[in-house]
Design a protein around this motif. Structure first.
Motif, mmCIF file in Angstrom:
data_model
loop_
_atom_site.group_PDB
_atom_site.id
_atom_site.type_symbol
_atom_site.label_atom_id
_atom_site.label_comp_id
_atom_site.label_asym_id
_atom_site.label_seq_id
_atom_site.Cartn_x
_atom_site.Cartn_y
_atom_site.Cartn_z
ATOM 1 N N ASP A 63 39.923 43.813 47.870
ATOM 2 C CA ASP A 63 39.943 45.208 48.290
ATOM 3 C C ASP A 63 39.410 46.062 47.144
ATOM 4 O OD1 ASP A 63 40.461 47.778 49.080
ATOM 5 O OD2 ASP A 63 42.638 47.546 49.239
ATOM 6 N N PRO A 64 38.241 46.691 47.307
ATOM 7 C CA PRO A 64 37.692 47.521 46.239
ATOM 8 C C PRO A 64 38.578 48.700 45.864
ATOM 9 C CG PRO A 64 36.037 47.057 47.925
ATOM 10 C CD PRO A 64 37.353 46.628 48.482
ATOM 11 N N GLY A 65 39.458 49.088 46.773
ATOM 12 C CA GLY A 65 40.350 50.223 46.500
ATOM 13 C C GLY A 65 41.763 49.813 46.177
ATOM 14 N N ILE A 66 41.962 48.582 45.719
ATOM 15 C CA ILE A 66 43.321 48.088 45.497
ATOM 16 C C ILE A 66 44.069 48.886 44.433
ATOM 17 C CG2 ILE A 66 42.555 46.347 43.816
ATOM 18 C CD1 ILE A 66 45.501 46.093 46.357
ATOM 19 N N GLN A 137 37.926 48.038 37.021
ATOM 20 C CA GLN A 137 37.943 49.262 37.820
ATOM 21 C C GLN A 137 39.259 49.427 38.564
ATOM 22 O OE1 GLN A 137 35.603 51.583 37.557
ATOM 23 N NE2 GLN A 137 36.940 52.898 38.782
ATOM 24 N N ALA A 138 39.894 48.315 38.948
ATOM 25 C CA ALA A 138 41.178 48.420 39.645
ATOM 26 C C ALA A 138 42.221 49.081 38.761
ATOM 27 C CB ALA A 138 41.652 47.032 40.086
ATOM 28 N N LEU A 139 42.204 48.770 37.459
ATOM 29 C CA LEU A 139 43.143 49.386 36.519
ATOM 30 C C LEU A 139 42.838 50.871 36.357
ATOM 31 C CD1 LEU A 139 45.289 49.458 34.297
ATOM 32 C CD2 LEU A 139 43.592 48.501 32.719
ATOM 33 N N VAL A 140 41.573 51.199 36.194
ATOM 34 C CA VAL A 140 41.173 52.609 36.083
ATOM 35 C C VAL A 140 41.624 53.375 37.322
ATOM 36 C CG1 VAL A 140 39.218 54.195 35.947
ATOM 37 C CG2 VAL A 140 39.197 52.074 34.609
ATOM 38 N N ASP A 141 41.368 52.805 38.492
ATOM 39 C CA ASP A 141 41.746 53.465 39.739
ATOM 40 C C ASP A 141 43.258 53.690 39.824
ATOM 41 O OD1 ASP A 141 39.102 53.516 40.522
ATOM 42 O OD2 ASP A 141 39.250 51.740 41.800
ATOM 43 N N ALA A 142 44.028 52.694 39.402
ATOM 44 C CA ALA A 142 45.483 52.808 39.476
ATOM 45 C C ALA A 142 45.987 53.949 38.601
ATOM 46 C CB ALA A 142 46.138 51.486 39.069
ATOM 47 N N THR A 166 32.153 53.737 35.279
ATOM 48 C CA THR A 166 31.365 52.732 35.969
ATOM 49 C C THR A 166 30.128 53.372 36.611
ATOM 50 O OG1 THR A 166 31.405 51.012 37.677
ATOM 51 C CG2 THR A 166 32.678 52.990 38.125
ATOM 52 N N PRO A 167 28.989 52.703 36.552
ATOM 53 C CA PRO A 167 27.777 53.279 37.164
ATOM 54 C C PRO A 167 27.724 53.104 38.671
ATOM 55 C CG PRO A 167 27.259 51.189 36.121
ATOM 56 C CD PRO A 167 28.688 51.486 35.783
ATOM 57 N N VAL A 168 28.580 52.218 39.208
ATOM 58 C CA VAL A 168 28.532 51.956 40.639
ATOM 59 C C VAL A 168 29.904 51.528 41.137
ATOM 60 C CG1 VAL A 168 27.867 49.538 40.307
ATOM 61 C CG2 VAL A 168 27.310 50.685 42.470
ATOM 62 N N LEU A 169 30.230 51.881 42.353
ATOM 63 C CA LEU A 169 31.462 51.464 43.017
ATOM 64 C C LEU A 169 31.122 50.527 44.157
ATOM 65 C CD1 LEU A 169 33.340 54.893 43.232
ATOM 66 C CD2 LEU A 169 34.015 52.938 41.821
ATOM 67 N N ASP A 170 31.995 49.540 44.387
ATOM 68 C CA ASP A 170 31.738 48.582 45.464
ATOM 69 C C ASP A 170 31.660 49.275 46.824
ATOM 70 O OD1 ASP A 170 31.673 46.568 43.636
ATOM 71 O OD2 ASP A 170 33.737 45.906 43.969
ATOM 72 N N THR A 171 32.612 50.158 47.068
ATOM 73 C CA THR A 171 32.617 50.919 48.329
ATOM 74 C C THR A 171 32.935 52.378 48.014
ATOM 75 O OG1 THR A 171 34.950 50.329 48.677
ATOM 76 C CG2 THR A 171 33.292 48.969 49.766
ATOM 77 N N PRO A 172 31.932 53.168 47.696
ATOM 78 C CA PRO A 172 32.163 54.564 47.318
ATOM 79 C C PRO A 172 32.901 55.370 48.390
ATOM 80 C CG PRO A 172 29.900 53.898 46.856
ATOM 81 C CD PRO A 172 30.510 52.802 47.657
ATOM 82 N N SER A 173 32.752 54.984 49.640
ATOM 83 C CA SER A 173 33.366 55.766 50.715
ATOM 84 C C SER A 173 34.886 55.775 50.613
ATOM 85 C CB SER A 173 32.945 55.212 52.077
ATOM 86 O OG SER A 173 33.330 53.848 52.210
ATOM 87 N N CYS A 181 37.027 64.916 46.696
ATOM 88 C CA CYS A 181 36.425 65.840 45.745
ATOM 89 C C CYS A 181 35.180 65.168 45.179
ATOM 90 C CB CYS A 181 37.406 66.192 44.626
ATOM 91 S SG CYS A 181 37.758 64.822 43.488
ATOM 92 N N PRO A 182 34.333 65.895 44.459
ATOM 93 C CA PRO A 182 33.155 65.261 43.862
ATOM 94 C C PRO A 182 33.546 64.144 42.888
ATOM 95 C CG PRO A 182 32.932 67.638 43.839
ATOM 96 C CD PRO A 182 34.332 67.355 44.271
ATOM 97 N N ILE A 183 32.794 63.035 42.915
ATOM 98 C CA ILE A 183 33.012 61.911 42.008
ATOM 99 C C ILE A 183 31.711 61.677 41.240
ATOM 100 C CG2 ILE A 183 33.564 59.461 41.799
ATOM 101 C CD1 ILE A 183 35.136 59.675 44.402
ATOM 102 N N ARG A 184 31.801 61.747 39.928
ATOM 103 C CA ARG A 184 30.635 61.513 39.080
ATOM 104 C C ARG A 184 30.705 60.102 38.516
ATOM 105 N NH1 ARG A 184 29.810 64.034 33.042
ATOM 106 N NH2 ARG A 184 27.860 62.932 32.527
#
Length: 342
Positions: A63-66, A137-142, A166-173, A181-184
């Motif tokens: 899960d990219p958003g875990i 990225q999962a740690l950053v997201d958490a 990170t320059p790219v996300l697996d599933t930006p949506s 909100c805007p994500i850079r």
């Protein structure tokens, strides 16, 4: 102060993984970690192993958003030092300061908050030590999602902006739907940007009555209806302590609706000083934490407002003539029941 070299595994991670349909045993096996790592309190890992844990969480969950899901699923138990300190804060800004201080004392991770008055923005930046490579990225997201959840307690439209290294996300949506909100991407650091005015908003979880009920000694040392001046001061100091910052004459005086000079004069009239009273309360609370909880020395230092565990160690030896570890080996204090708040 020398930064810690090990990362504390979040309390409640095992339950959050299960709530998200992820088998903790599979995660630990993939990361090459002991199968009982998440079963007990206080687990800490070297930075590299901690990053491996989060990489394994991402792979097992698929899960990219875990990370976001886990931040929303963690049970914020108010008897865990971190959550107790954060949710005892009166404002969101105070809670951000507590998060930053907790990370400095108990994690190699660094959190810094800066406010740009001109643009009306508050930027909270997360940095991890560079020796182990970029954080998963999962740690950053958490971490960023936990702060976002906290901010949304006071402001529906928080945050203003998210910046990810990170320059790219697996599933930006998925990220876009959650943050709204805007994500850079490709930013220098991982940050949450809030409106600076949001930091002044009441957190809504400030609950001194709950804090006093945490342990028997808090009820005993902080009467619910203080009937003497010294008890009122003790109550104000005690309510400040779990927020993880050292109470001062000015902050306690403000809580009591008086000036710092008036408070000092009051204490002199009772034959004591602010420093002596704070020392006495810290001593009492330290003995109770050591005797009735499984909090680590570093966590106790944090809850008592010490700058680092070494300062707490020195103070405890001065109070008792023994180390915190030696004190733990003694019989439980009379009249208290041993609890494990994990």
């Amino acid at each position: 102060m020398t930064p810690p070299t090990r990362c504390k595994v979040p309390v409640g991670l095992e339950g959050a993984l299960r709530a998200c349909g992820v088998a903790p045993g599979d995660v630990l096996a993939l990361a090459g970690l002991p199968p009982d790592l998440l079963a007990g309190p206080g687990a800490a890992l070297p930075v590299g192993a901690y990053f491996e844990l989060w990489r394994a969480i991402r792979k097992v969950s698929d899960d990219p958003g875990i990370g976001i899901a886990l931040a929303r699923a963690v049970r914020t138990d108010l008897t865990e030092p971190y959550f107790l300190a954060v949710f005892s804060c009166a404002t969101l800004g105070a809670a951000v300061e507590v998060i930053a201080r907790y990370k400095r004392i108990l994690s190699p991770e660094d959190v810094e908050a800066s406010i740009d008055r001109a643009s009306g923005e508050a930027t909270i930046t997360y940095r991890w030590p560079g020796g182990a490579g970029p954080p998963p990225q999962a740690l950053v997201d958490a971490e960023l999602a936990f702060l976002t959840e906290l901010a949304r307690r006071v402001a529906f439209d928080a945050p203003l902006r998210i910046e990810l290294a990170t320059p790219v996300l697996d599933t930006p949506s998925g990220h876009a739907a959650y943050y709204a909100c805007p994500i850079r991407l490709g930013a220098p650091h991982n940050t949450v940007v809030l409106a600076s005015t949001d930091l002044e908003r009441p957190l809504g979880t400030h609950n001194p009555a709950l804090l006093r009920a945490l342990l028997p000694y808090l009820r005993a040392n902080t009467p619910t209806a203080p009937d003497t001046d010294i008890e009122r001061v003790r109550s104000a100091i005690t309510q400040r302590l779990p927020a993880g910052t050292r109470p001062t004459v000015d902050t306690v005086a403000r809580d009591m609706a008086m000036s710092g000079r008036s408070l000092q004069r009051l204490l002199r009239e009772h034959g004591t000083s602010f420093r002596d009273l704070l020392d006495e309360i810290r001593h009492d609370h330290a003995r109770a934490y050591l005797g009735t909880t499984s909090f680590s020395d570093a966590e106790i230092a944090f809850l008592l407002g010490f700058g680092d565990p070494a300062s707490f160690y020195r103070a405890f030896r001065a109070w008792t003539g023994m180390s915190p570890g030696r004190y733990r080996q003694q019989d439980p204090q009379p009249g208290t029941a041993s609890i494990n708040p994990r």
